[in-house]
Design a protein around this motif. Structure first.
Motif, PDB file in Angstrom:
ATOM      1  N   ASN A   1     -24.731  43.457  46.786  1.00  0.00           N
ATOM      2  CA  ASN A   1     -24.446  44.074  48.073  1.00  0.00           C
ATOM      3  C   ASN A   1     -22.962  44.020  48.427  1.00  0.00           C
ATOM      4  OD1 ASN A   1     -27.116  44.876  49.027  1.00  0.00           O
ATOM      5  ND2 ASN A   1     -27.559  42.666  49.076  1.00  0.00           N
TER       6      ASN A   1
ATOM      7  N   LYS B   1     -19.936  47.083  50.112  1.00  0.00           N
ATOM      8  CA  LYS B   1     -19.391  47.347  51.442  1.00  0.00           C
ATOM      9  C   LYS B   1     -17.975  46.806  51.599  1.00  0.00           C
ATOM     10  CE  LYS B   1     -22.691  45.185  53.652  1.00  0.00           C
ATOM     11  NZ  LYS B   1     -22.927  46.444  54.363  1.00  0.00           N
TER      12      LYS B   1
ATOM     13  N   ASN C   1     -24.902  40.916  56.499  1.00  0.00           N
ATOM     14  CA  ASN C   1     -25.680  41.149  55.292  1.00  0.00           C
ATOM     15  C   ASN C   1     -25.877  39.809  54.603  1.00  0.00           C
ATOM     16  OD1 ASN C   1     -25.651  41.647  52.149  1.00  0.00           O
ATOM     17  ND2 ASN C   1     -26.508  43.485  53.091  1.00  0.00           N
TER      18      ASN C   1
END
Length: 316
Positions: A224, A227, A205
């Protein structure tokens, strides 16, 4: 005067002159030396020179043939001639000194984390570097679309590794592995979250450019980064425990301290060149996202994620 003298004295004048000439001639031969015998002298000198050359050559041969450690005669008045021991002479030929090799420059590597607490679960820096390189190669080979529209993430040595920790597999991605998080500032701010399993990149990512939003506070969680602290929504209410989690984000220079509370425990975040990194081990199921707080140098609260409208406070 005896009789013989009388007889000689009575000789004629011619006889006397003849006798006188004979006497003078004999004396002259006695006084004047005989001619110099040049041929004989020349032969003698040639012989003498040959004799000296031969003697010199024999002496040189003797000196060369003398073994190492031979004795030499040293002249001296006290006690006559004495014998002195000649030190042994090394027969090893002189060789040129071997040049010292110039140490080669160390290979370029990513920058290390600011603290040791950012490398977790026994993961070494070398292993984190290998993981980062694997992920960059994976991203380069799996990026779709024309080359002109692809984002060049650069080389591993351009990055700073800010976090490495174990990853727990879930129903969406099975198998445990390792997360490596790396960032760089030039030419654009870039953040990579990379998952490695069995030495192979399993997912990357990447975020390029700042995540700042209007009205954002001095602390901002990575958009992000979820995760790193949650398992798949398919496993909601059924996470694998214990669970290693991590939280990353950016901080302004005015922020001196950041804390992250998750699952009833609070962790002190590491500050690393404009980034904050927190981690812990979750031992119970949760439904609420980590709570992030930032403080200035006077310990004044300058940020609280519970008051940040852009921060997602509930887990999916």
């Amino acid at each position: 005067m005896n009789e013989e003298q009388k007889q000689q004295g009575t000789g004629t004048g011619e006889d006397f002159e003849e006798q006188l000439r004979e006497l003078l001639a004999g004396d002259a031969n006695t006084i004047r030396p005989a001619p110099v015998p040049y041929p004989a002298i020349r032969r003698r000198g040639t012989v003498e020179r040959r004799r000296r050359v031969a003697a010199t050559g024999a002496a040189l041969v003797t000196l060369v043939a003398m073994p190492v450690g031979a004795y030499a005669l040293a002249g001296g008045d006290a006690g006559g001639n004495t014998v002195a021991s000649t030190p042994p002479v090394s027969a090893t030929p002189r060789t040129s000194a071997t040049p010292t090799p110039t140490p080669s420059a160390s290979p370029a590597r990513p920058a290390q984390p600011a603290t040791e607490d950012q490398l977790l679960d026994g993961i070494t820096f070398g292993q984190a570097v290998d993981g980062l390189k694997e992920c960059l190669a994976y991203e380069q080979s799996h990026t779709l679309g024309p080359a002109d529209f692809r984002t060049d993430l650069g080389a591993a040595e351009e990055y700073r590794i800010i976090l490495a920790m174990n990853s727990t597999g879930d129903s969406n991605v099975s198998g445990d592995g390792m997360y490596v998080v790396a960032v760089k500032e030039q030419p654009k701010q870039t953040r990579l979250i990379c998952n490695v399993k069995d030495g192979k990149a399993n997912g990357v990512n990447a975020g390029v450019g700042s995540d700042d939003v209007p009205g954002a506070g001095p602390v901002m969680a990575d958009i992000n980064g979820g995760k790193l602290y949650q398992q798949s929504f398919l496993d909601r209410g059924n996470w694998k425990l214990p669970f290693r989690w991590g939280v990353i984000g950016t901080v302004e220079p005015s922020v001196a301290r950041v804390t992250v509370s998750y699952g009833g425990a609070t962790s002190q975040a590491a500050l690393d060149h404009g980034w904050f990194v927190a981690s812990g081990v979750l031992k119970q199921q949760v439904t609420v996202a980590p709570r992030i707080k930032g403080y200035d140098a006077d310990s004044k609260l300058v940020y609280d994620s519970d008051k940040d409208k852009s921060y997602e406070k509930q887990l999916p």
